[in-house]
Scaffold this motif. Sequence first.
Motif, PDB file in Angstrom:
ATOM      1  N   SER A 152      47.894-125.892  29.000  1.00 53.77           N
ATOM      2  CA  SER A 152      48.156-126.932  27.994  1.00 53.77           C
ATOM      3  C   SER A 152      47.491-126.575  26.667  1.00 53.77           C
ATOM      4  N   LEU A 153      46.266-126.099  26.755  1.00 54.49           N
ATOM      5  CA  LEU A 153      45.542-125.697  25.549  1.00 54.49           C
ATOM      6  C   LEU A 153      46.270-124.550  24.844  1.00 54.49           C
ATOM      7  N   LEU A 154      46.696-123.562  25.623  1.00 51.02           N
ATOM      8  CA  LEU A 154      47.451-122.436  25.062  1.00 51.02           C
ATOM      9  C   LEU A 154      48.738-122.930  24.401  1.00 51.02           C
ATOM     10  N   GLY A 155      49.443-123.846  25.075  1.00 52.16           N
ATOM     11  CA  GLY A 155      50.682-124.387  24.513  1.00 52.16           C
ATOM     12  C   GLY A 155      50.457-125.105  23.197  1.00 52.16           C
ATOM     13  N   GLY A 156      49.398-125.909  23.132  1.00 48.59           N
ATOM     14  CA  GLY A 156      49.084-126.612  21.888  1.00 48.59           C
ATOM     15  C   GLY A 156      48.761-125.654  20.757  1.00 48.59           C
ATOM     16  N   VAL A 157      47.991-124.629  21.060  1.00 51.40           N
ATOM     17  CA  VAL A 157      47.651-123.617  20.045  1.00 51.40           C
ATOM     18  C   VAL A 157      48.915-122.903  19.568  1.00 51.40           C
ATOM     19  N   MET A 158      49.831-122.602  20.491  1.00 48.44           N
ATOM     20  CA  MET A 158      51.073-121.922  20.112  1.00 48.44           C
ATOM     21  C   MET A 158      51.933-122.798  19.202  1.00 48.44           C
ATOM     22  N   ILE A 159      51.997-124.104  19.482  1.00 50.74           N
ATOM     23  CA  ILE A 159      52.792-125.006  18.650  1.00 50.74           C
ATOM     24  C   ILE A 159      52.199-125.109  17.244  1.00 50.74           C
ATOM     25  N   VAL A 160      50.888-125.250  17.157  1.00 50.87           N
ATOM     26  CA  VAL A 160      50.241-125.288  15.834  1.00 50.87           C
ATOM     27  C   VAL A 160      50.454-123.959  15.112  1.00 50.87           C
ATOM     28  N   SER A 161      50.367-122.850  15.852  1.00 55.21           N
ATOM     29  CA  SER A 161      50.617-121.530  15.252  1.00 55.21           C
ATOM     30  C   SER A 161      52.042-121.426  14.729  1.00 55.21           C
ATOM     31  N   ALA A 162      52.981-122.027  15.447  1.00 53.50           N
ATOM     32  CA  ALA A 162      54.376-122.014  14.995  1.00 53.50           C
ATOM     33  C   ALA A 162      54.510-122.705  13.643  1.00 53.50           C
ATOM     34  N   MET A 163      53.762-123.783  13.440  1.00 50.71           N
ATOM     35  CA  MET A 163      53.780-124.465  12.142  1.00 50.71           C
ATOM     36  C   MET A 163      53.279-123.528  11.044  1.00 50.71           C
ATOM     37  N   LEU A 164      52.225-122.808  11.332  1.00 50.18           N
ATOM     38  CA  LEU A 164      51.671-121.883  10.333  1.00 50.18           C
ATOM     39  C   LEU A 164      52.649-120.738  10.060  1.00 50.18           C
ATOM     40  N   VAL A 165      53.290-120.213  11.097  1.00 48.15           N
ATOM     41  CA  VAL A 165      54.266-119.136  10.932  1.00 48.15           C
ATOM     42  C   VAL A 165      55.440-119.617  10.081  1.00 48.15           C
ATOM     43  N   SER A 166      55.902-120.861  10.313  1.00 48.18           N
ATOM     44  CA  SER A 166      57.054-121.360   9.551  1.00 48.18           C
ATOM     45  C   SER A 166      56.730-121.529   8.076  1.00 48.18           C
ATOM     46  N   ALA A 167      55.460-121.776   7.767  1.00 49.96           N
ATOM     47  CA  ALA A 167      55.066-121.974   6.373  1.00 49.96           C
ATOM     48  C   ALA A 167      54.722-120.664   5.673  1.00 49.96           C
ATOM     49  N   TRP A 168      54.506-119.594   6.443  1.00 47.10           N
ATOM     50  CA  TRP A 168      54.070-118.318   5.869  1.00 47.10           C
ATOM     51  C   TRP A 168      55.228-117.618   5.168  1.00 47.10           C
ATOM     52  N   ARG A 169      54.977-117.142   3.991  1.00 42.92           N
ATOM     53  CA  ARG A 169      55.947-116.357   3.224  1.00 42.92           C
ATOM     54  C   ARG A 169      55.251-115.100   2.734  1.00 42.92           C
ATOM     55  N   PRO A 170      55.859-113.939   2.904  1.00 35.40           N
ATOM     56  CA  PRO A 170      55.264-112.716   2.352  1.00 35.40           C
ATOM     57  C   PRO A 170      55.108-112.857   0.840  1.00 35.40           C
ATOM     58  N   ALA A 171      54.092-112.207   0.302  1.00 34.74           N
ATOM     59  CA  ALA A 171      53.823-112.291  -1.136  1.00 34.74           C
ATOM     60  C   ALA A 171      55.032-111.880  -1.964  1.00 34.74           C
ATOM     61  N   LYS A 172      55.746-110.850  -1.524  1.00 34.74           N
ATOM     62  CA  LYS A 172      56.926-110.371  -2.261  1.00 34.74           C
ATOM     63  C   LYS A 172      58.011-111.458  -2.319  1.00 34.74           C
ATOM     64  N   ALA A 173      58.214-112.176  -1.205  1.00 35.34           N
ATOM     65  CA  ALA A 173      59.233-113.241  -1.168  1.00 35.34           C
ATOM     66  C   ALA A 173      58.791-114.422  -2.011  1.00 35.34           C
ATOM     67  N   GLN A 174      57.483-114.722  -2.042  1.00 36.57           N
ATOM     68  CA  GLN A 174      57.009-115.839  -2.859  1.00 36.57           C
ATOM     69  C   GLN A 174      57.226-115.537  -4.336  1.00 36.57           C
ATOM     70  N   LEU A 175      56.970-114.308  -4.744  1.00 33.16           N
ATOM     71  CA  LEU A 175      57.141-113.958  -6.153  1.00 33.16           C
ATOM     72  C   LEU A 175      58.618-113.998  -6.541  1.00 33.16           C
ATOM     73  N   ALA A 176      59.485-113.592  -5.640  1.00 32.17           N
ATOM     74  CA  ALA A 176      60.912-113.568  -5.949  1.00 32.17           C
ATOM     75  C   ALA A 176      61.566-114.929  -5.730  1.00 32.17           C
ATOM     76  N   GLY A 177      60.831-115.894  -5.093  1.00 32.26           N
ATOM     77  CA  GLY A 177      61.412-117.191  -4.803  1.00 32.26           C
ATOM     78  C   GLY A 177      62.473-117.117  -3.709  1.00 32.26           C
ATOM     79  N   VAL A 178      62.330-116.141  -2.812  1.00 32.49           N
ATOM     80  CA  VAL A 178      63.315-115.915  -1.770  1.00 32.49           C
ATOM     81  C   VAL A 178      62.741-116.355  -0.448  1.00 32.49           C
ATOM     82  N   GLU A 179      63.579-116.990   0.407  1.00 23.61           N
ATOM     83  CA  GLU A 179      63.178-117.345   1.764  1.00 23.61           C
ATOM     84  C   GLU A 179      63.142-116.091   2.601  1.00 23.61           C
ATOM     85  N   SER A 180      62.141-115.967   3.491  1.00 28.01           N
ATOM     86  CA  SER A 180      62.095-114.804   4.378  1.00 28.01           C
ATOM     87  C   SER A 180      62.993-114.999   5.560  1.00 28.01           C
TER      88      SER A 180
END
Length: 180
Positions: A152-180
């Motif tokens: 359960s603990l592992l599952g919760g950590v994975m779900i929170v990690s998924a939120m962080l992954v969905s918000a992460w954008r490579p620096a190059k994509a952020q500068l270009a305003g492009v979705e990864s």
Amino acid sequence: FQRRTGRMEWLAVGLSLLGLFFLTGGARRFNWGDAITLLAAFTYALHLLLTDHYADDLVNPYRLSFQQFLVIGGFSLLIAALIDLPFQLTTSGAFWAVLFLAVFPTASSFVIQIFAQQRVPPVRVALIFALEPGFAALLAWTVGGEAMRPGSLLGGVMIVSAMLVSAWRPAKAQLAGVES
């Protein structure tokens, strides 16, 4: 609706689903209630996609939520009458509990969701909703006194990690305003 989902969003969805699998203990005891829950999840996903497609900046979230509740309330009353479900609340406490639950967590969350979806992609909104079982497990552990299983603990950590992954954008994509 002919919009591509980026690699990071697919990774986040997969991570979230795997986390949910660990959080709930897997499919060992899959039953009729689980099937209904799965069907509800698919219909809610459809709701997220349709809201994203049709609720642009010109749509009034209060009006749309009211219309949604009016239609669903009407259908629910019709079905309850057809299958002869009781309509009475047995105590005044039950009445106030139903009223509170209808207004605050339910109606307010749909209005907030529409406001949010006018600015946030549906994949991110779905991943935010995926945090719910993790918070439920955390509350059950801290307040409810349930045992915290390592899975359960592992599952919760994975779900929170998924939120962080969905918000992460490579620096190059952020500068270009492009979705990864």
